[in-house]
Design a protein around this motif. Structure first.
Motif, mmCIF file in Angstrom:
data_model
loop_
_atom_site.group_PDB
_atom_site.id
_atom_site.type_symbol
_atom_site.label_atom_id
_atom_site.label_comp_id
_atom_site.label_asym_id
_atom_site.label_seq_id
_atom_site.Cartn_x
_atom_site.Cartn_y
_atom_site.Cartn_z
ATOM 1 N N GLU A 51 1.086 -1.461 -0.507
ATOM 2 C CA GLU A 51 -0.197 0.049 -0.085
ATOM 3 C C GLU A 51 0.403 1.457 0.161
ATOM 4 O O GLU A 51 0.464 2.131 -0.728
ATOM 5 C CB GLU A 51 -0.835 0.168 0.923
ATOM 6 C CG GLU A 51 -1.975 -1.069 1.501
ATOM 7 C CD GLU A 51 -2.663 -1.194 2.586
ATOM 8 O OE1 GLU A 51 -2.239 -0.413 2.787
ATOM 9 O OE2 GLU A 51 -3.015 -1.886 2.959
ATOM 10 N N LYS A 53 3.791 1.580 -1.126
ATOM 11 C CA LYS A 53 4.774 1.609 -2.070
ATOM 12 C C LYS A 53 4.107 1.997 -3.785
ATOM 13 O O LYS A 53 4.045 2.457 -4.546
ATOM 14 C CB LYS A 53 5.881 0.767 -2.122
ATOM 15 C CG LYS A 53 7.110 0.742 -1.466
ATOM 16 C CD LYS A 53 7.591 -0.537 -1.498
ATOM 17 C CE LYS A 53 8.694 -0.409 -3.478
ATOM 18 N NZ LYS A 53 9.868 0.323 -3.423
ATOM 19 N N ASN A 54 2.504 1.903 -3.202
ATOM 20 C CA ASN A 54 1.523 1.415 -4.040
ATOM 21 C C ASN A 54 2.508 0.780 -5.073
ATOM 22 O O ASN A 54 2.368 0.366 -6.423
ATOM 23 C CB ASN A 54 1.975 2.719 -5.498
ATOM 24 C CG ASN A 54 0.751 3.547 -5.443
ATOM 25 O OD1 ASN A 54 -0.450 2.169 -5.618
ATOM 26 N ND2 ASN A 54 0.030 4.520 -5.408
ATOM 27 N N ARG A 55 2.851 -0.267 -4.637
ATOM 28 C CA ARG A 55 3.430 -1.923 -5.517
ATOM 29 C C ARG A 55 2.350 -2.625 -5.955
ATOM 30 O O ARG A 55 1.651 -2.904 -5.250
ATOM 31 C CB ARG A 55 4.609 -2.566 -4.551
ATOM 32 C CG ARG A 55 5.186 -3.362 -5.423
ATOM 33 C CD ARG A 55 6.735 -3.332 -3.926
ATOM 34 N NE ARG A 55 7.159 -4.861 -4.383
ATOM 35 C CZ ARG A 55 8.685 -4.762 -5.266
ATOM 36 N NH1 ARG A 55 8.967 -3.397 -4.271
ATOM 37 N NH2 ARG A 55 9.406 -5.952 -5.258
ATOM 38 N N PRO A 143 8.801 5.468 -3.270
ATOM 39 C CA PRO A 143 7.572 4.745 -3.839
ATOM 40 C C PRO A 143 7.484 4.263 -5.412
ATOM 41 O O PRO A 143 8.651 4.111 -6.181
ATOM 42 C CB PRO A 143 6.360 5.989 -4.709
ATOM 43 C CG PRO A 143 7.413 7.010 -4.003
ATOM 44 C CD PRO A 143 8.700 6.734 -3.691
ATOM 45 N N GLN A 162 3.815 7.470 6.244
ATOM 46 C CA GLN A 162 3.305 6.131 6.332
ATOM 47 C C GLN A 162 3.415 5.316 6.766
ATOM 48 O O GLN A 162 3.797 3.742 7.623
ATOM 49 C CB GLN A 162 2.547 5.405 4.962
ATOM 50 C CG GLN A 162 1.745 6.643 3.887
ATOM 51 C CD GLN A 162 0.889 6.315 2.885
ATOM 52 O OE1 GLN A 162 1.891 6.721 2.213
ATOM 53 N NE2 GLN A 162 0.172 5.628 2.795
#
Ligand code: AMP
Ligand code: MG
Length: 329
Positions: A51, A53-55, A143, A162
């Motif tokens: 979440e 890292k938006n991985r 990110p 975060q």
């Protein structure tokens, strides 16, 4: 609110270890780049990494250990060639992909039957994993798709807000990610070029198979053509090629010598002595600075593709590939 940034004192390590055991996230230094760590055997903790890292979930994580018993806990079998590589390069910047045991959650391996494992050499990483007493899943603390941080100053503010704690261990020694190998009884395949040069692997196990550069590499999910990218478009020059200046704000990433033309807005030199190890260690730092300089484009000189030069060129090509970047070769 930003997570606190602390120096690696004994108290900080103990607190960070507690956070990890409790399912929290800790940014910590390794000899390659800064890692975003979570309890590797706690699927909910690992989900937070994806979440923050938006991985994409198809991109498996590397699990970091601090002793041989942890390897036993994670892996079913260790082929002979893997044992030789481990003996030579651990602790250090080599990641080995091995058959996993059921204890490793599917979210860590993106459902693969294998797990990527590394025993880092950085004393703070070692102290943290040992104090936590658990294997730690840790991708780079950036990110997804962006430049990896090699100092805490590089950390993205959204990411900083975060996580639970950040340990400042100063600049990273290697500055590029670990070399990843997949080892069977028959073959050693390099899945990602990195801080351990191919030549050093071959000195231990003989000829290895190299990454093909193909976009279709099911053995190595997550090795996307565009990755490690600054916001500014990057163009990789051919040897001897001179970039056009044409009224734009142009940055230049040189290997050894700053260009004679004074009209570049920003110039970074990777290594005045032509030392590829120094160049690798400074690569992301130089790219971070150029990215902050408000440029229209960054031109990067090629470096010789031997030793660490291969990992440097791999990162430059991915920084330049597709998206808003321009492909240089
Ligand atoms: P990083 O983003 O530096 O944490 O490196 C993770 C990369 O390791 C992924 O993008 C994959 O390419 C590779 N990787 C991790 N686990 C595996 C695995 N089980 N099999 C093959 N490649 C893996
Ligand atoms: Mg990464």
């Amino acid at each position: 609110m930003y997570a606190p940034i602390r120096l690696p004192t004994e108290e900080t390590i103990a607190e960070a270890a507690r956070i990890l055991r409790d399912g929290g996230l800790v940014v910590f230094p390794t000899e390659t780049v800064y890692g975003l760590g979570a309890h590797a055997l706690d699927a909910r903790a690992v989900a937070r990494i994806f979440e923050v890292k938006n991985r994409p979930r198809f991109d498996p994580l590397i699990v970091h250990i601090a002793d041989p018993a942890m390897l036993e806990r994670l892996c079913e079998t260790v082929p002979e060639a893997a044992r030789r590589l481990i003996e030579r390069f651990w602790p250090g910047p080599l990641t080995v992909v091995l058959p996993k045991r059921p204890v490793v959650p599917d979210i860590v391996t993106a459902g693969l039957p294998t797990v990527a494992v590394r025993w880092p050499s950085h004393p703070v990483a070692q102290a943290l994993i040992r104090a936590a007493g658990i294997p730690v899943a840790a991708p780079s603390a950036n990110p997804f798709g962006r430049l990896s941080p090699t100092r805490v100053e590089h950390l993205d503010p959204v990411l900083r807000a975060q996580v639970d704690l950040i340990i400042d261990g100063g600049p990273c020694e290697f500055g590029v990610e670990s070399t990843i190998v997949y080892v069977t009884e028959e073959t050693v395949t390099v899945l990602r070029l990195g801080a351990v040069p191919v030549e050093a692997l071959e000195a231990v196990v003989g000829p290895v198979a190299l990454p093909t550069g193909s976009r279709d590499r099911p053995m190595s999910p997550g090795q996307l053509p565009r990755h490690y990218a600054p916001h500014t478009p990057v163009y990789v020059l051919r040897p001897g090629e001179v970039p056009p200046l044409s009224g734009r704000r142009v940055g230049y990433l040189a290997f050894r010598h700053a260009p004679a033309d004074p009209s570049f807005q920003a110039v970074e030199v990777l290594s005045p002595t032509g030392d590829l190890r120094e160049a690798a260690a400074r690569l992301f730092d130089c790219l971070h600075r150029l990215d902050e300089a408000g440029l229209d484009v960054i031109y990067a000189e090629p470096v010789p593709e031997v030793g660490l030069g291969r990992a440097i060129m791999d990162r430059l090509r991915r920084a330049a590939s597709g998206g808003n970047g321009e492909v240089g070769r």
